[in-house]
Write a protein that holds these residues in place. Structure first.
Motif, PDB file in Angstrom:
ATOM      1  N   THR A  74       0.845  -1.188   0.000  1.00 19.55           N
ATOM      2  CA  THR A  74       0.000   0.000   0.000  1.00 19.55           C
ATOM      3  C   THR A  74       0.881   1.239   0.000  1.00 19.55           C
ATOM      4  OG1 THR A  74      -0.101  -0.048   2.404  1.00 19.55           O
ATOM      5  CG2 THR A  74      -1.895  -1.114   1.222  1.00 19.55           C
ATOM      6  N   PRO A  75       0.480   2.261  -0.752  1.00 15.18           N
ATOM      7  CA  PRO A  75       1.284   3.487  -0.770  1.00 15.18           C
ATOM      8  C   PRO A  75       1.218   4.176   0.583  1.00 15.18           C
ATOM      9  CG  PRO A  75      -0.769   3.812  -1.945  1.00 15.18           C
ATOM     10  CD  PRO A  75      -0.700   2.364  -1.573  1.00 15.18           C
ATOM     11  N   GLN A  76       2.272   4.879   0.937  1.00 14.58           N
ATOM     12  CA  GLN A  76       2.307   5.625   2.196  1.00 14.58           C
ATOM     13  C   GLN A  76       1.295   6.768   2.118  1.00 14.58           C
ATOM     14  OE1 GLN A  76       3.960   4.892   4.950  1.00 14.58           O
ATOM     15  NE2 GLN A  76       3.118   6.632   6.010  1.00 14.58           N
ATOM     16  N   LEU A  77       0.375   6.817   3.047  1.00 11.55           N
ATOM     17  CA  LEU A  77      -0.645   7.858   3.068  1.00 11.55           C
ATOM     18  C   LEU A  77      -0.242   8.971   4.025  1.00 11.55           C
ATOM     19  CD1 LEU A  77      -3.845   5.627   3.315  1.00 11.55           C
ATOM     20  CD2 LEU A  77      -2.915   6.732   1.290  1.00 11.55           C
ATOM     21  N   ASP A  78      -0.590  10.207   3.680  1.00 10.14           N
ATOM     22  CA  ASP A  78      -0.385  11.308   4.605  1.00 10.14           C
ATOM     23  C   ASP A  78      -1.276  11.063   5.813  1.00 10.14           C
ATOM     24  OD1 ASP A  78       1.329  12.513   2.832  1.00 10.14           O
ATOM     25  OD2 ASP A  78      -0.189  13.844   2.007  1.00 10.14           O
ATOM     26  N   THR A  79      -0.740  11.274   7.004  1.00  8.98           N
ATOM     27  CA  THR A  79      -1.484  11.033   8.231  1.00  8.98           C
ATOM     28  C   THR A  79      -1.561  12.334   9.026  1.00  8.98           C
ATOM     29  OG1 THR A  79      -0.664   8.774   8.285  1.00  8.98           O
ATOM     30  CG2 THR A  79      -1.574   9.637  10.330  1.00  8.98           C
ATOM     31  N   TYR A  80      -2.769  12.652   9.483  1.00  8.82           N
ATOM     32  CA  TYR A  80      -2.996  13.876  10.249  1.00  8.82           C
ATOM     33  C   TYR A  80      -3.667  13.512  11.556  1.00  8.82           C
ATOM     34  CZ  TYR A  80      -2.387  15.726   5.563  1.00  8.82           C
ATOM     35  OH  TYR A  80      -1.898  16.004   4.319  1.00  8.82           O
ATOM     36  N   ASP A  81      -3.232  14.143  12.625  1.00  4.91           N
ATOM     37  CA  ASP A  81      -3.899  13.971  13.907  1.00  4.91           C
ATOM     38  C   ASP A  81      -5.113  14.896  13.907  1.00  4.91           C
ATOM     39  OD1 ASP A  81      -4.619  14.530  16.737  1.00  4.91           O
ATOM     40  OD2 ASP A  81      -2.906  13.216  17.125  1.00  4.91           O
ATOM     41  N   ALA A  82      -6.285  14.360  14.147  1.00  2.43           N
ATOM     42  CA  ALA A  82      -7.520  15.156  14.108  1.00  2.43           C
ATOM     43  C   ALA A  82      -7.464  16.306  15.097  1.00  2.43           C
ATOM     44  CB  ALA A  82      -8.723  14.268  14.393  1.00  2.43           C
ATOM     45  N   ARG A  83      -6.806  16.121  16.217  1.00  2.00           N
ATOM     46  CA  ARG A  83      -6.729  17.201  17.213  1.00  2.00           C
ATOM     47  C   ARG A  83      -5.859  18.356  16.725  1.00  2.00           C
ATOM     48  NH1 ARG A  83      -9.796  15.581  21.147  1.00  2.00           N
ATOM     49  NH2 ARG A  83      -9.879  13.383  21.679  1.00  2.00           N
ATOM     50  N   ASP A  84      -4.922  18.087  15.803  1.00  2.00           N
ATOM     51  CA  ASP A  84      -4.138  19.165  15.198  1.00  2.00           C
ATOM     52  C   ASP A  84      -4.976  19.938  14.185  1.00  2.00           C
ATOM     53  OD1 ASP A  84      -1.896  18.497  16.673  1.00  2.00           O
ATOM     54  OD2 ASP A  84      -1.021  17.279  15.073  1.00  2.00           O
ATOM     55  N   ILE A  85      -5.872  19.248  13.485  1.00  2.00           N
ATOM     56  CA  ILE A  85      -6.740  19.896  12.508  1.00  2.00           C
ATOM     57  C   ILE A  85      -7.798  20.732  13.214  1.00  2.00           C
ATOM     58  CG2 ILE A  85      -8.445  19.485  10.680  1.00  2.00           C
ATOM     59  CD1 ILE A  85      -6.866  16.900  10.061  1.00  2.00           C
ATOM     60  N   VAL A  86      -8.366  20.192  14.284  1.00  2.00           N
ATOM     61  CA  VAL A  86      -9.413  20.868  15.053  1.00  2.00           C
ATOM     62  C   VAL A  86      -8.711  21.626  16.181  1.00  2.00           C
ATOM     63  CG1 VAL A  86     -11.532  20.505  16.371  1.00  2.00           C
ATOM     64  CG2 VAL A  86     -11.000  19.022  14.461  1.00  2.00           C
TER      65      VAL A  86
END
Length: 57
Positions: free
Chosen positions: A16-28
């Protein structure tokens, strides 16, 4: 009596290709809700008190 056979997943052996990962608490940032815009449409990402994510339009 019917025997169930499992069909192999054709994607199982593929890397599987490496997906960008974001912490939801950083977005919110304020800890509750964030606006996300896609093609001119605004969506709202919210973290509930139970720690679940809800995305609404």
């Amino acid at each position: 009596m019917n025997a169930m056979t499992q069909v192999p997943d054709p994607t199982f052996d593929k890397p599987t290709p490496q997906l960008d990962t974001y912490d939801a608490r950083d977005i919110v940032k304020d800890g509750v809700q964030a606006c996300i815009v896609l093609d001119g449409q605004t969506y709202y990402l919210r973290i509930t008190r139970a720690g679940k994510l809800i995305l609404t339009k």
